[in-house]
Design a protein around this motif. Structure first.
Motif, short mmCIF file in Angstrom:
data_model
loop_
_atom_site.label_atom_id
_atom_site.label_comp_id
_atom_site.label_asym_id
_atom_site.label_seq_id
_atom_site.Cartn_x
_atom_site.Cartn_y
_atom_site.Cartn_z
N UNK A 91 0.67 -0.81 -0.15
CA UNK A 91 -0.26 0.10 -0.18
C UNK A 91 1.12 1.41 -0.41
N UNK A 92 1.96 1.29 1.07
CA UNK A 92 2.48 2.50 1.10
C UNK A 92 3.67 2.88 -0.43
N UNK A 93 3.65 1.63 -0.83
CA UNK A 93 4.17 2.37 -1.97
C UNK A 93 3.93 2.13 -3.47
N UNK A 94 2.86 1.67 -3.40
CA UNK A 94 1.71 2.25 -4.93
C UNK A 94 1.23 3.61 -4.32
N UNK A 95 1.24 4.34 -3.16
CA UNK A 95 1.14 5.72 -2.72
C UNK A 95 2.54 6.25 -3.02
N UNK A 96 3.17 5.72 -3.08
CA UNK A 96 5.02 6.48 -3.94
C UNK A 96 5.10 6.82 -5.09
N UNK A 97 4.51 5.51 -5.69
CA UNK A 97 4.72 5.12 -7.31
C UNK A 97 3.57 5.93 -7.79
N UNK A 98 1.71 6.12 -7.08
CA UNK A 98 0.64 7.53 -8.15
C UNK A 98 1.29 8.35 -7.71
N UNK A 99 2.27 8.97 -6.20
CA UNK A 99 2.39 10.70 -7.00
C UNK A 99 3.55 10.89 -7.61
N UNK A 100 4.25 9.77 -7.44
CA UNK A 100 5.02 9.98 -8.73
C UNK A 100 4.95 10.00 -10.23
N UNK A 101 4.08 9.37 -10.24
CA UNK A 101 3.23 9.24 -11.71
C UNK A 101 2.01 10.30 -12.01
N UNK A 102 1.55 10.45 -11.09
CA UNK A 102 1.16 12.22 -11.18
C UNK A 102 1.90 13.29 -11.51
N UNK A 103 3.14 13.68 -10.95
CA UNK A 103 3.94 14.40 -11.39
C UNK A 103 4.53 14.33 -12.95
N UNK A 104 5.11 13.15 -13.27
CA UNK A 104 5.22 12.97 -14.77
C UNK A 104 4.53 13.35 -15.48
N UNK A 105 3.23 12.62 -14.91
CA UNK A 105 2.28 13.21 -16.08
C UNK A 105 1.83 14.70 -16.32
N UNK A 106 2.08 15.16 -15.40
CA UNK A 106 1.30 16.97 -15.61
C UNK A 106 3.10 16.91 -16.63
N UNK A 107 4.25 17.11 -16.51
CA UNK A 107 4.83 17.59 -17.51
C UNK A 107 5.03 16.86 -18.65
N UNK A 108 4.53 16.16 -19.01
CA UNK A 108 4.53 15.18 -19.73
C UNK A 108 4.69 16.08 -21.27
N UNK A 109 5.44 15.57 -22.02
CA UNK A 109 4.89 16.94 -24.13
C UNK A 109 4.80 15.67 -24.67
#
Length: 486
Positions: A91-109
């Motif tokens: 659960x905790x690792x998945x939360x970190x993965x979700x947060x990281x993917x959210x940031x990357x998606x926001x800057x995706x070109x």
């Protein structure tokens, strides 16, 4: 196996919840809200994404289907990972993965990077969504305290879809990237709180026997790859035709990968999808009914987003507010769903809900320009909202009603997989059918060209209604048989 009572439960007592237990519930329910927000948030942002990245509808739809592929395609695999590695850790690792993917998606070109992050977020949701309920089942005392905790958890999930529409509509006026980045800081806060509040486990993680370490990576990869290939083939069809090598190759690859998945499952010591689950009529009917309900609903929202923003030129906040009548009723009535099921029975509610949604889809087939919100769109959205109020919780309850306790986790995983797969295929098919509307000139012609997509949505609703009526007839037969035997 011995298991220690989770610390929050030990502090809570039988009738009172400690602050620590309240905190745990807020962490779990807050993450459920974020998962629901991810779906509705993408709906409103789709036109802005397409404009910013220069993508057609058939490519923009990946922002929705990518999340659903990761969620549904990897749900069964995620359940296995949690069983083998333990709830807290995953659960905790998945939360970190979700947060990281959210940031990357926001800057995706690049579209490929955006799709990849949506897949990752879907997989993270597949790890946390069922795990949250499992943690509640062990951390909260059985009876009223646990029922109240599940109700709060469900309420946050229902409210998340509504919040996602409003939040995405507002943020998309500035940039769709803000809507995709917003979950990151929230999830990081949940992670920080979860470090202190999510209980650990003793013994083999998840109760799995030591040595039973079959993750099913190959099978999960084949299944997810088949879904990706299938969606690509469907969305490539409008622009290239049936004979194009890209379409034929993608659809052939999807078929071969599904055959490979089946072969791997048959040979696996512990298959991700036990065959015995298919023998439960209630599970199969519930999975099909829920798939039709979710697929038709998201397909409708996809069409209406296109009609309101691309064709009619409504702003994202106005378009989001226009869709609220379908999302608000389930959120307002989430806590009453248990009482409805107890009074009327799941089969009756499932059939009534499917009938209400189907009536809304039929109403939406009426032609006309300009868009008639009060005479056509609003009644459709209200009828679909009522359909969810009546049948969504009933479908969940009915799905595992005939399963042995040992099979309920796998049965729930199969049910959720069907719900997400419907979202994948319905949105992809709707996007492919709407591709023809984009080639028309003039708003009235574009609106008329949306009819094939709406027919598909109505057809899914009709299948859901037939499934609900079948379940209702079977339940009536069972009741009469029981009376006769008595």
């Amino acid at each position: 196996m011995t298991r220690t009572v989770p610390q929050p439960l030990a502090e809570a007592g039988e009738g009172r919840w400690s602050p620590r237990l309240w905190g745990l519930l807020l962490v779990l329910a807050g993450n459920m809200l974020i998962d629901a927000l991810e779906v509705s948030g993408a709906v409103v942002a789709l036109p802005s994404i397409g404009t910013d990245l220069g993508l057609p509808l058939t490519s923009t739809q990946w922002a929705m289907t990518g999340f659903a592929v990761g969620f549904g395609g990897l749900m069964l695999f995620g359940t296995r990972v949690v069983a083998l590695l333990g709830r807290r850790r995953v659960y905790l690792v998945a939360l970190l993965g979700f947060a990281a993917a959210s940031l990357v998606s926001a800057f995706a070109q690049e579209p490929a990077l955006l799709i990849a992050t949506r897949l990752v977020k879907g997989f993270c949701a597949a790890l946390t969504a069922p795990t949250g309920l499992a943690i509640i089942s062990t951390a909260f005392p059985q009876g009223r305290p646990r029922s109240r905790a599940v109700s709060v958890y469900t309420l946050f999930g229902a409210g998340g879809f509504t919040a996602g529409l409003l939040l995405s509509g507002w943020l998309s006026t500035y940039s769709w990237r803000l809507a995709f980045a917003f979950p990151a800081p929230v999830v990081l806060l949940l992670f920080a709180a979860g470090l202190r509040l999510i209980p650990g486990e003793d013994g083999p993680p998840g109760g799995s026997p030591a040595g039973a370490r079959h993750y099913g990576v190959a099978g999960a990869t084949a299944f997810t790859g088949a879904l990706l290939a299938l969606v690509y083939g469907i969305t490539a069809l409008p622009g290239h035709g049936w004979t194009d090598v890209r379409v034929v190759g993608a659809l052939t690859a999807a078929l071969l990968l599904l055959v490979l998945f089946r072969s791997l499952e048959r040979a696996a010591p512990a298959p991700l999808l036990p065959v015995r689950l298919s023998r439960s009529g209630a599970l199969v009917r519930s999975a099909l009914g829920a798939a039709c309900l979710n697929g038709s609903y998201l397909g409708l929202l996809f069409v209406l987003t296109y009609q309101t923003q691309t064709v009619a030129g409504w702003s994202p906040p106005v378009a989001a507010a226009a869709l609220l009548p379908a999302a608000v009723p389930p959120a307002l009535t989430a806590l009453a769903s248990g009482r409805l099921i107890a009074r009327f029975g799941a089969p009756r509610l499932v059939a009534a809900g499917a009938a209400s949604a189907f009536a809304g889809y039929l109403l939406q087939l009426r032609p006309g320009w300009p868009l008639d919100y009060t005479g056509r769109l609003l009644p459709t959205l209200l009828l679909v909202g009522v359909g969810f109020v009546l049948s969504f919780a009933a479908l969940n309850v009915q799905a595992t009603s005939e399963l042995a306790p040992a099979d309920r986790a796998a049965g729930s995983g199969l049910y959720q997989t069907a719900v997400q797969l419907a979202a994948v295929l319905a949105v992809a098919l709707v996007a492919a059918l709407l591709a023809g509307a984009g080639r028309e000139s003039g708003s009235a012609a574009q609106l008329a060209a949306c009819r094939p997509a709406l027919v598909l949505v109505a057809a899914l609703g009709g299948i859901g209604l037939l499934t609900g009526l079948t379940g209702l007839a079977r339940s009536g037969t069972a009741d009469r048989t029981a009376v006769h035997r008595a």
